[in-house]
Design an enzyme around this catalytic site. Structure first.
Site, PDB file in Angstrom:
ATOM      1  N   TYR A 151     -26.100  31.547 -41.265  1.00 19.22           N
ATOM      2  CA  TYR A 151     -25.905  32.980 -41.146  1.00 19.22           C
ATOM      3  C   TYR A 151     -25.148  33.393 -39.856  1.00 19.22           C
ATOM      4  O   TYR A 151     -25.161  34.730 -39.623  1.00 19.22           O
ATOM      5  CB  TYR A 151     -27.231  33.455 -41.015  1.00 19.22           C
ATOM      6  CG  TYR A 151     -28.225  33.236 -42.096  1.00 19.22           C
ATOM      7  CD1 TYR A 151     -27.974  33.678 -43.251  1.00 19.22           C
ATOM      8  CD2 TYR A 151     -29.448  32.690 -41.932  1.00 19.22           C
ATOM      9  CE1 TYR A 151     -28.861  33.232 -44.541  1.00 19.22           C
ATOM     10  CE2 TYR A 151     -30.558  32.337 -42.945  1.00 19.22           C
ATOM     11  CZ  TYR A 151     -30.152  32.596 -44.206  1.00 19.22           C
ATOM     12  OH  TYR A 151     -30.862  32.340 -45.340  1.00 19.22           O
ATOM     13  N   THR A 205     -31.161  36.656  -4.294  1.00 15.62           N
ATOM     14  CA  THR A 205     -31.823  35.532  -4.717  1.00 15.62           C
ATOM     15  C   THR A 205     -31.291  35.531  -6.404  1.00 15.62           C
ATOM     16  O   THR A 205     -30.887  36.386  -6.885  1.00 15.62           O
ATOM     17  CB  THR A 205     -33.395  35.809  -4.659  1.00 15.62           C
ATOM     18  OG1 THR A 205     -34.072  34.517  -5.177  1.00 15.62           O
ATOM     19  CG2 THR A 205     -33.792  37.063  -5.654  1.00 15.62           C
ATOM     20  N   SER A 206     -31.621  34.381  -6.895  1.00 14.06           N
ATOM     21  CA  SER A 206     -30.969  34.255  -8.346  1.00 14.06           C
ATOM     22  C   SER A 206     -31.569  35.310  -9.356  1.00 14.06           C
ATOM     23  O   SER A 206     -31.048  35.824 -10.402  1.00 14.06           O
ATOM     24  CB  SER A 206     -31.513  33.003  -8.720  1.00 14.06           C
ATOM     25  OG  SER A 206     -30.980  31.759  -8.126  1.00 14.06           O
ATOM     26  N   HIS A 218     -53.937  52.385 -53.611  1.00 13.30           N
ATOM     27  CA  HIS A 218     -54.499  51.021 -53.937  1.00 13.30           C
ATOM     28  C   HIS A 218     -53.922  50.490 -55.226  1.00 13.30           C
ATOM     29  O   HIS A 218     -54.866  49.836 -55.928  1.00 13.30           O
ATOM     30  CB  HIS A 218     -55.996  51.428 -54.113  1.00 13.30           C
ATOM     31  CG  HIS A 218     -56.666  52.368 -52.786  1.00 13.30           C
ATOM     32  ND1 HIS A 218     -57.002  51.766 -51.638  1.00 13.30           N
ATOM     33  CD2 HIS A 218     -56.831  53.646 -52.695  1.00 13.30           C
ATOM     34  CE1 HIS A 218     -57.343  52.456 -50.932  1.00 13.30           C
ATOM     35  NE2 HIS A 218     -57.249  53.868 -51.455  1.00 13.30           N
ATOM     36  N   SER A 260     -31.767  33.529 -61.213  1.00 15.95           N
ATOM     37  CA  SER A 260     -32.538  32.334 -61.372  1.00 15.95           C
ATOM     38  C   SER A 260     -31.447  31.259 -61.453  1.00 15.95           C
ATOM     39  O   SER A 260     -30.570  31.443 -62.431  1.00 15.95           O
ATOM     40  CB  SER A 260     -33.645  32.525 -62.064  1.00 15.95           C
ATOM     41  OG  SER A 260     -34.093  31.084 -62.473  1.00 15.95           O
ATOM     42  N   SER A 261     -31.796  30.013 -61.027  1.00 13.62           N
ATOM     43  CA  SER A 261     -31.000  28.876 -61.440  1.00 13.62           C
ATOM     44  C   SER A 261     -31.318  28.306 -62.854  1.00 13.62           C
ATOM     45  O   SER A 261     -30.429  27.384 -63.211  1.00 13.62           O
ATOM     46  CB  SER A 261     -31.212  27.605 -60.442  1.00 13.62           C
ATOM     47  OG  SER A 261     -32.524  27.300 -60.274  1.00 13.62           O
ATOM     48  N   VAL A 301     -32.873  38.407 -62.326  1.00 12.41           N
ATOM     49  CA  VAL A 301     -32.136  38.817 -61.151  1.00 12.41           C
ATOM     50  C   VAL A 301     -32.986  38.840 -60.139  1.00 12.41           C
ATOM     51  O   VAL A 301     -33.843  39.684 -59.817  1.00 12.41           O
ATOM     52  CB  VAL A 301     -31.358  40.033 -61.194  1.00 12.41           C
ATOM     53  CG1 VAL A 301     -30.676  40.403 -60.051  1.00 12.41           C
ATOM     54  CG2 VAL A 301     -30.302  40.238 -62.429  1.00 12.41           C
ATOM     55  N   ASN A 302     -33.231  37.791 -58.883  1.00 10.99           N
ATOM     56  CA  ASN A 302     -34.094  37.944 -58.186  1.00 10.99           C
ATOM     57  C   ASN A 302     -33.715  38.732 -56.950  1.00 10.99           C
ATOM     58  O   ASN A 302     -32.503  38.825 -56.525  1.00 10.99           O
ATOM     59  CB  ASN A 302     -34.342  36.404 -57.782  1.00 10.99           C
ATOM     60  CG  ASN A 302     -34.797  35.378 -58.735  1.00 10.99           C
ATOM     61  OD1 ASN A 302     -35.365  35.936 -59.718  1.00 10.99           O
ATOM     62  ND2 ASN A 302     -34.343  34.230 -58.473  1.00 10.99           N
ATOM     63  N   SER A 360     -37.868  32.948 -17.273  1.00 11.68           N
ATOM     64  CA  SER A 360     -36.720  32.508 -17.674  1.00 11.68           C
ATOM     65  C   SER A 360     -36.327  31.647 -18.916  1.00 11.68           C
ATOM     66  O   SER A 360     -35.529  31.890 -19.650  1.00 11.68           O
ATOM     67  CB  SER A 360     -36.375  31.385 -16.447  1.00 11.68           C
ATOM     68  OG  SER A 360     -34.918  30.911 -16.927  1.00 11.68           O
TER      69      SER A 360
END
Length: 476
Positions: free
Chosen positions: A23, A135-136, A184, A309-310, A316-317, A354
Site C-alpha cells: 500500500y 537534553t535529547s 435491531h 470474485s475469482s 462484486v465484492n 521513545s
C-alpha cells in the site's frame, strides 16, 4: 517446508509491512512527516532554529546575531536534507549509538564547512553552541510535535475532510430517497438514505472540530524541566520566557511544567480523537456493507476497481469497505495503545515513550489507507431506490407507530374509542405482515376525527419520514 535454498528477501530492500509494501502509494505522503528520516530532519530543524534563536537574542557571550547569508545557509541544511544526508546521519549514529547526538554532530560538521560557501563567517567558531542547554528530549518532543502536526494537518485531516464532503454530496443527492430503517435488524420507522448518510457526516465533523483544536505542546527546559543548567550558565537570561518564545516560534504551544519529557497528554488526547473518528468510519463501512448486502446500494465495477470474485462471476465484492474496516481496527488498536501508554513515564523519565512513538506513522498510515478505501468504495455506489421502494411497500406495519401516537393524542383530547392504542396496534402488527388494505381498514375502523383520519390515510411507508429530507441537507 523451509526456504533454505530460496532467494533471501532479508538481503533486499523488500518491505516487511504492508504500508511500505503493498500500500506504499496510498500512504507515502506520511513519510514526509512520520518516517525516521522525517524525524531526523525535524530534529535538525529544531537544532538549527535553536542556534539562530540564541544568536539573535544574544544569549551567549561571543555568539553574535547571524547575517542573512549565515541564516540562509543553516536553514538550507534542513530544506536540502535528502537521501545523502540520511545515509550520512546513519553512519554517524552507528558510531554514536545515539540518534539525537548524531544530529548534533552532523550540524557541527556543517558549521565547520560553512566557510566553503560563506565568506568571512564565524559559524565554524560556534560548534559548542550546537545543542547547548538541551537534553535529547528537548529536541525530540519539539520534533515530534512538528511532525505530528504536519502529518495530521497536511495529510490525514484533508483526507477526512474530503470524505465528509463526499458524504455531504451523497446525503444531498439521496435526501428524498425513502428507505426502510432497521433497528435491531428489523423493519422500523422509515427514514431517507440521505438522512442516514448525513448522520455520519455530522458525527465526523464533531471529531474534526476537536482535532482541529488540538494543542500541539512543546517544551525546552533541560534535563528535569527546571532550566537548572541554563540558570547557572547564563543567570541573566529569563529562560522560561525564552523557552516560551522559542516553542511558539516553531508553531507549537508552550508547556511550562514538565519532567525531563513533555508529558504527551496532548498526544493521548489527539490519538483518542482520531481513534474515535476511526470508529465512526468503521461504523460507516459496516453500514455501507450492510446496505450493499440488502441491495440498497448497487456497486459499479468502475468505482470499486475490482472484477469481483475469482470464481463466482456474478459477484462484486465490497472489498473497499472490508479493507477499510480491517485497517480502521488496526489503526484504532495502535492509537488506543499510544493514548493509554504515553501518559505514563516512570519518575522523571523512561524510554518507553521513545519506542512507542515510533509507531505513530503506522497508526496514522492504516487510518489513511482506510480513508482512501472508504472514498473509493463510496464512489463505486449507485443508489438502488427501487429496491428500497419495494421493501417499504412490503412493510406497511411500520405505520403502526404513527397510528398509535395519533390515537394517544386524540384520546387525551377526549375522542371516544382510543383506549389501549399500543396493545391494539401490537395485536394488529406484531408477527404479522400488514398490507395497505389492512392498515387503511384499521384506521377507518377507529372512528377518528376527520382531519386525524385523513392524515393517517395519506400516509404510506415511503412518505412517513418526518424531517428526514431536511435533516439530510442541514436545514434543521
Amino acid at each position: 517446508m523451509r526456504f533454505d535454498n530460496c532467494f533471501d528477501f532479508a538481503k533486499s530492500d523488500i518491505a516487511l509491512g504492508p504500508l511500505d509494501g503493498r500500500y506504499r502509494s496510498q500512504v507515502a505522503a506520511l513519510t514526509n512527516y512520520l518516517s525516521e528520516p522525517a524525524l531526523n530532519r525535524a530534529r535538525l530543524l529544531v537544532e538549527v532554529e535553536w542556534l539562530i534563536f540564541l544568536a539573535e537574542n544574544q544569549i551567549l557571550t561571543g555568539v553574535t546575531p547571524f547575517n542573512e547569508d549565515e541564516k540562509r545557509y543553516l536553514r538550507e541544511l534542513v530544506a536540502s536534507f535528502g537521501s545523502e544526508e540520511v545515509s550520512e546521519l546513519k553512519r554517524i549514529e552507528a558510531e554514536t549509538r545515539h540518534d539525537v547526538k548524531a544530529v548534533e554532530y552532523f550540524l557541527q560538521e556543517r558549521l565547520r564547512r560553512a566557510g566553503e560557501q560563506i565568506a568571512n563567517t564565524d559559524l565554524p567558531r560556534y560548534l559548542a553552541a550546537v545543542h547547548i542547554f538541551c537534553t535529547s528530549e528537548d529536541i525530540n518532543n519539539l520534533s515530534y510535535g512538528i511532525c505530528i502536526k504536519g502529518a495530521v494537518s497536511d495529510v490525514w485531516l484533508p483526507q477526512l475532510l474530503s470524505l465528509v464532503e463526499q458524504l455531504d454530496e451523497l446525503a444531498g443527492s439521496a435526501a428524498d430517497v425513502p428507505m426502510l430503517a432497521h433497528t435491531h435488524g428489523q423493519p422500523a420507522t422509515p427514514v431517507t438514505l440521505g438522512k442516514e448518510i448525513a448522520v455520519f457526516a455530522h458525527r465526523l465533523r464533531r471529531q474534526i472540530r476537536r482535532i482541529e483544536n488540538t494543542e500541539y505542546l512543546g517544551k525546552i527546559n533541560g534535563a528535569t524541566g527546571t532550566w537548572a543548567a541554563h540558570q547557572v550558565g547564563v543567570p541573566s537570561a529569563n529562560w522560561p520566557l525564552l523557552a516560551k518564545a522559542f516553542v511558539e516560534h516553531l508553531g507549537l504551544q508552550w508547556n511550562p511544567l514538565t519532567t525531563q519529557i513533555e508529558s504527551h497528554d496532548w498526544q493521548s488526547e489527539l490519538y483518542s480523537d482520531i481513534s474515535r473518528a476511526n470508529r465512526i468510519m468503521h461504523n460507516l463501512a459496516t453500514d455501507c456493507w450492510s446496505y450493499i448486502s440488502m441491495g440498497y446500494f448497487h456497486q459499479n465495477l468502475a468505482g470499486q476497481g475490482s472484477t469481483g470474485s475469482s470464481t463466482m462471476p456474478h459477484k462484486v465484492n465490497p472489498i473497499r469497505f472490508e479493507n477499510a474496516e480491517a485497517n480502521l481496527e488496526i489503526s484504532s488498536a495502535l492509537l488506543e495503545t499510544l493514548s493509554a501508554t504515553l501518559v505514563t513515564s516512570r519518575l522523571q523519565r523512561d524510554l518507553t515513550d521513545s519506542s512507542t512513538q515510533r509507531n505513530i506513522g503506522v497508526a496514522l498510515g492504516h487510518s489513511l489507507l482506510a480513508l482512501n478505501n472508504l472514498a473509493g468504495g463510496l464512489r463505486g455506489l449507485d443508489v438502488a431506490d427501487q429496491v428500497m421502494k419495494r421493501d417499504l411497500d412490503q412493510n406497511w406495519e411500520v405505520l403502526g407507530e404513527a397510528v398509535q401516537q395519533v390515537m394517544r393524542v386524540e384520546g387525551l383530547a377526549g375522542t371516544a374509542g382510543m383506549d389501549n392504542p399500543y396493545e391494539r396496534l401490537k395485536e394488529l402488527t406484531r408477527d404479522n405482515r400488514v398490507d395497505e388494505a389492512t392498515m387503511r381498514d384499521f384506521v377507518v375502523s377507529l372512528g377518528l376525527p376527520e382531519d386525524a383520519q385523513a392524515r393517517l390515510l395519506a400516509l404510506r411507508p415511503d412518505n412517513y419520514i418526518g424531517y428526514a429530507s431536511e435533516l439530510a441537507v442541514g436545514n434543521i
